[in-house]
Design an enzyme around this catalytic site. Sequence first.
Site, PDB file in Angstrom:
ATOM      1  NE  ARG A  41      -3.561   2.386   2.495  1.00  0.00           N
ATOM      2  CZ  ARG A  41      -3.309   3.597   2.917  1.00  0.00           C
ATOM      3  NH1 ARG A  41      -2.251   3.780   3.475  1.00  0.00           N
ATOM      4  NH2 ARG A  41      -4.318   4.650   2.698  1.00  0.00           N
ATOM      5  CB  SER A 110     -12.416  -1.774   2.723  1.00  0.00           C
ATOM      6  OG  SER A 110     -10.900  -2.185   2.713  1.00  0.00           O
ATOM      7  CE  LYS A 139      -7.540   2.851   3.420  1.00  0.00           C
ATOM      8  NZ  LYS A 139      -8.759   3.578   3.129  1.00  0.00           N
TER       9      LYS A 139
END
Length: 212
Positions: A41, A110, A139
Amino acid sequence: MPHPFDLSLYLVTDPHQTASRGLVETVAQAVAGGVTLVQLRDPEAKGRLLVEQARALVALLRPKGIPLIVNDRVDVAIAADADGVHLGQSDMAPADARALLGPDRILGLSVGSAEELAASDLSLVDYVGTGPVKATGTKTDAGAAIGVEGLAAMRRLVSIPMVGIGGIDLAITKDVIRAGADGIAVVSAICAAPDILSAAQRLKQEVVSARL
């Protein structure tokens, strides 16, 4: 059907927290400590750099049987021959991603609330990431924390494999597993640890202990 995967200890990389050691070295130490799945990520990186990073991780992980998942970027996953993709609620629809990825790659999504679940088609998804369990700084768009209770409530609604994510550390790992998660996804608990291998080992031990 996708290749088998194990959500027990799911590492999500962070470019800032891996910078001092290097991405590949951080992941190598984490896998040596018991990480079972890795997600690349880096929302700030351009496509070419992401493909290079993904290829380097595939070269490290594939001989060990550890899948590499790419966050958001279906194109990068295909270019680097990664094992799958993890999508957020605002990313490509799972059906479109599956059409591009084919049947053999892993697809995660998610899903943090009953409302998001109602709006999601899980028929082509292999696992869900549920949270944030606790507030997280890695995040910023992750939404409000749902707590262990919220995760347990989602577990009752979701039949496919589920990994808890968001602010998970050693202190709450057992609670997350006992709430019904198949594993924990962590960023800082490993990437920001002074000793990567030891941090991964302790987390893995908590996951295993919680299942006894």
